[in-house]
Design a protein around this motif. Structure first.
Motif, PDB file in Angstrom:
ATOM      1  N   ALA A   1       1.112  -0.985  -0.089  1.00  0.00           N
ATOM      2  CA  ALA A   1      -0.027  -0.342   0.142  1.00  0.00           C
ATOM      3  C   ALA A   1       0.626   1.217   0.176  1.00  0.00           C
ATOM      4  N   VAL A   2       0.767   2.274  -0.602  1.00  0.00           N
ATOM      5  CA  VAL A   2       1.121   3.728  -0.592  1.00  0.00           C
ATOM      6  C   VAL A   2       0.345   4.315   0.697  1.00  0.00           C
ATOM      7  N   GLU A   3       0.542   4.548   1.788  1.00  0.00           N
ATOM      8  CA  GLU A   3       0.385   5.992   2.938  1.00  0.00           C
ATOM      9  C   GLU A   3       0.467   7.206   2.736  1.00  0.00           C
ATOM     10  N   ILE A   4      -0.541   8.112   2.815  1.00  0.00           N
ATOM     11  CA  ILE A   4      -0.352   9.336   3.342  1.00  0.00           C
ATOM     12  C   ILE A   4       0.689  10.047   4.417  1.00  0.00           C
ATOM     13  N   GLY A   5       1.159  10.171   4.514  1.00  0.00           N
ATOM     14  CA  GLY A   5       1.347  10.941   5.989  1.00  0.00           C
ATOM     15  C   GLY A   5       2.110  12.938   6.087  1.00  0.00           C
ATOM     16  N   TRP A   6       2.448  13.311   7.118  1.00  0.00           N
ATOM     17  CA  TRP A   6       2.099  14.834   7.393  1.00  0.00           C
ATOM     18  C   TRP A   6       3.060  15.189   9.380  1.00  0.00           C
ATOM     19  N   ARG A   7       3.777  16.112   9.319  1.00  0.00           N
ATOM     20  CA  ARG A   7       4.534  15.916  10.222  1.00  0.00           C
ATOM     21  C   ARG A   7       4.142  17.975  10.131  1.00  0.00           C
ATOM     22  N   LEU A   8       3.897  18.151  10.440  1.00  0.00           N
ATOM     23  CA  LEU A   8       4.073  20.413  10.751  1.00  0.00           C
ATOM     24  C   LEU A   8       5.175  20.574  11.716  1.00  0.00           C
TER      25      LEU A   8
ATOM     26  N   LEU B   1      -2.008  13.863  -2.696  1.00  0.00           N
ATOM     27  CA  LEU B   1      -3.148  13.131  -3.328  1.00  0.00           C
ATOM     28  C   LEU B   1      -3.003  12.914  -5.118  1.00  0.00           C
ATOM     29  N   ARG B   2      -3.692  14.048  -5.321  1.00  0.00           N
ATOM     30  CA  ARG B   2      -3.671  14.551  -6.348  1.00  0.00           C
ATOM     31  C   ARG B   2      -2.505  14.067  -7.902  1.00  0.00           C
ATOM     32  N   ASP B   3      -1.341  13.732  -7.246  1.00  0.00           N
ATOM     33  CA  ASP B   3      -0.455  13.812  -7.310  1.00  0.00           C
ATOM     34  C   ASP B   3      -0.020  12.093  -7.897  1.00  0.00           C
ATOM     35  N   GLY B   4      -0.630  11.478  -6.390  1.00  0.00           N
ATOM     36  CA  GLY B   4      -1.066   9.829  -6.568  1.00  0.00           C
ATOM     37  C   GLY B   4      -1.749   9.102  -7.215  1.00  0.00           C
TER      38      GLY B   4
ATOM     39  N   LYS C   1      -4.113   3.276  -7.200  1.00  0.00           N
ATOM     40  CA  LYS C   1      -5.979   2.740  -7.201  1.00  0.00           C
ATOM     41  C   LYS C   1      -6.166   3.250  -5.741  1.00  0.00           C
ATOM     42  N   GLU C   2      -5.264   3.141  -4.535  1.00  0.00           N
ATOM     43  CA  GLU C   2      -5.740   3.806  -3.020  1.00  0.00           C
ATOM     44  C   GLU C   2      -4.583   4.074  -2.577  1.00  0.00           C
ATOM     45  N   VAL C   3      -4.753   5.281  -1.893  1.00  0.00           N
ATOM     46  CA  VAL C   3      -4.336   5.877  -0.752  1.00  0.00           C
ATOM     47  C   VAL C   3      -5.185   5.392   0.631  1.00  0.00           C
ATOM     48  N   VAL C   4      -3.942   5.189   1.394  1.00  0.00           N
ATOM     49  CA  VAL C   4      -4.133   4.786   3.217  1.00  0.00           C
ATOM     50  C   VAL C   4      -3.705   5.479   3.729  1.00  0.00           C
ATOM     51  N   ALA C   5      -3.949   5.901   4.738  1.00  0.00           N
ATOM     52  CA  ALA C   5      -3.576   6.688   6.308  1.00  0.00           C
ATOM     53  C   ALA C   5      -3.775   5.910   7.396  1.00  0.00           C
ATOM     54  N   LEU C   6      -3.335   5.738   8.682  1.00  0.00           N
ATOM     55  CA  LEU C   6      -3.022   5.328   9.861  1.00  0.00           C
ATOM     56  C   LEU C   6      -2.454   6.227  10.764  1.00  0.00           C
TER      57      LEU C   6
ATOM     58  N   ASP D   1       2.516  -4.071  23.584  1.00  0.00           N
ATOM     59  CA  ASP D   1       1.992  -3.747  25.356  1.00  0.00           C
ATOM     60  C   ASP D   1       2.716  -2.195  24.925  1.00  0.00           C
ATOM     61  N   HIS D   2       3.047  -2.000  23.680  1.00  0.00           N
ATOM     62  CA  HIS D   2       3.364   0.276  23.836  1.00  0.00           C
ATOM     63  C   HIS D   2       1.748   0.810  23.807  1.00  0.00           C
ATOM     64  N   PRO D   3       1.730   1.653  24.111  1.00  0.00           N
ATOM     65  CA  PRO D   3       0.489   2.475  24.531  1.00  0.00           C
ATOM     66  C   PRO D   3       0.446   2.798  22.629  1.00  0.00           C
ATOM     67  N   LEU D   4       1.249   3.119  21.704  1.00  0.00           N
ATOM     68  CA  LEU D   4       0.840   3.286  20.830  1.00  0.00           C
ATOM     69  C   LEU D   4       0.886   2.066  19.374  1.00  0.00           C
ATOM     70  N   ARG D   5       0.533   0.871  20.095  1.00  0.00           N
ATOM     71  CA  ARG D   5       0.656  -0.488  19.464  1.00  0.00           C
ATOM     72  C   ARG D   5      -0.526   0.099  18.057  1.00  0.00           C
ATOM     73  N   ARG D   6      -1.637   0.339  18.659  1.00  0.00           N
ATOM     74  CA  ARG D   6      -2.589  -0.215  18.149  1.00  0.00           C
ATOM     75  C   ARG D   6      -3.170   0.661  16.853  1.00  0.00           C
ATOM     76  N   HIS D   7      -3.214   0.977  15.589  1.00  0.00           N
ATOM     77  CA  HIS D   7      -3.449   1.620  14.785  1.00  0.00           C
ATOM     78  C   HIS D   7      -5.056   1.573  13.897  1.00  0.00           C
ATOM     79  N   MET D   8      -5.705   3.198  13.693  1.00  0.00           N
ATOM     80  CA  MET D   8      -6.297   2.838  13.011  1.00  0.00           C
ATOM     81  C   MET D   8      -6.196   2.830  10.950  1.00  0.00           C
ATOM     82  N   LEU D   9      -6.587   2.279  10.532  1.00  0.00           N
ATOM     83  CA  LEU D   9      -6.396   2.696   9.209  1.00  0.00           C
ATOM     84  C   LEU D   9      -7.391   3.378   8.174  1.00  0.00           C
ATOM     85  N   TYR D  10      -7.339   4.393   8.102  1.00  0.00           N
ATOM     86  CA  TYR D  10      -8.179   5.442   6.909  1.00  0.00           C
ATOM     87  C   TYR D  10      -7.808   4.730   5.378  1.00  0.00           C
ATOM     88  N   ARG D  11      -8.931   4.837   4.493  1.00  0.00           N
ATOM     89  CA  ARG D  11      -8.416   4.794   2.915  1.00  0.00           C
ATOM     90  C   ARG D  11      -9.032   5.796   2.088  1.00  0.00           C
TER      91      ARG D  11
END
Ligand SMILES: CC(C)(COP(=O)(O)OP(=O)(O)OC[C@H]1O[C@@H](n2cnc3c(N)ncnc32)[C@H](O)[C@@H]1OP(=O)(O)O)[C@@H](O)C(=O)NCCC(=O)NCCS
Length: 189
Positions: free
Chosen positions: A93-100, A118-121, A128-133, A166-176
């Protein structure tokens, strides 16, 4: 083929320059910016992270671009697309990410830059699809995902394989976002 720069009304997305590493290290050392992310322990780890992004851009012609406000700030953070670098139920998969830098939150810059990426992608890279997590608690990041038209299905939630058990950041949500949904949302007529 790489994009030289992507431009919107207020922003330019461009490749990294040597002087960006110093500015990025200030984000890496900022506890507010890094609250929902695994830490980059020191300047070396921050620089190594950028080097991995640059290698991805060289190899694939896209990656997490530097976000610049022309004539004002040459570096406010990064936004872009990257191949997901581990195996999970939704990869490849290809993900979109950001950090400002937090000084530039609350102005719509992440959303504006994400729309460009996204437009570039979908148009140049023919994805065909972009995900984010992200983690549940990262409401600002989820806000960007929702503003650019991404949707989350609870059944896609997953344990991030690069986060320790057991790390508090382990569980992730996926957006598509599929290209066909993006095209429907961006149809002008
Ligand atoms: C995630 C992140 C990029 C979101 O930043 P953000 O500033 O909340 O998002 P945007 O740039 O899209 O700005 C949206 C806000 O600007 C406001 N805004 C102001 N002027 C605006 C304009 N001209 N256009 C659009 N929105 C505008 C919006 O109302 C919104 O405000 P709100 O925060 O009160 O809802 C930022 O929090 C961040 O870098 N976090 C640290 C790194 C991180 O966690 N990354 C994600 C990992 S999954």
């Amino acid at each position: 083929m790489s994009a030289n720069a992507l431009r919107s009304e207020r922003l330019v997305l461009r490749p990294w320059r040597t002087e960006d590493l110093e500015a990025f290290s200030r984000i890496s050392a900022d506890p507010v910016a890094m609250r929902h992310l695994l830490p980059l322990a020191d300047r070396g780890a921050s620089d190594a992270y950028v080097r991995r992004i640059e290698a991805h851009i060289t190899q694939h012609g896209f990656g997490f671009w530097v976000v610049e406000i022309p004539s004002y700030k040459p570096f406010i953070g990064f936004v872009g697309l990257m191949h997901v670098g581990y195996e999970a139920h939704f990869t490849p998969a290809v993900e979109i990410g950001w950090r400002l830098h937090p000084d530039y939150w609350g102005h719509g810059y992440a959303t504006e830059a994400a729309r460009l990426a996204l437009r570039d992608g979908f148009e140049r890279l023919d994805l065909k699809e972009v995900v984010a997590l992200t983690v549940h608690a990262n409401h600002r990041s989820r806000g960007v995902m929702e503003r650019i038209g991404m949707t989350r299905n609870e059944e896609d939630d997953f344990d991030h394989p690069r986060v320790p058990d057991d790390h508090p950041l382990r569980r992730h949500m996926l957006y598509r976002l599929s290209r066909s949904d993006w095209e429907t949302q961006n149809r002008t007529s």
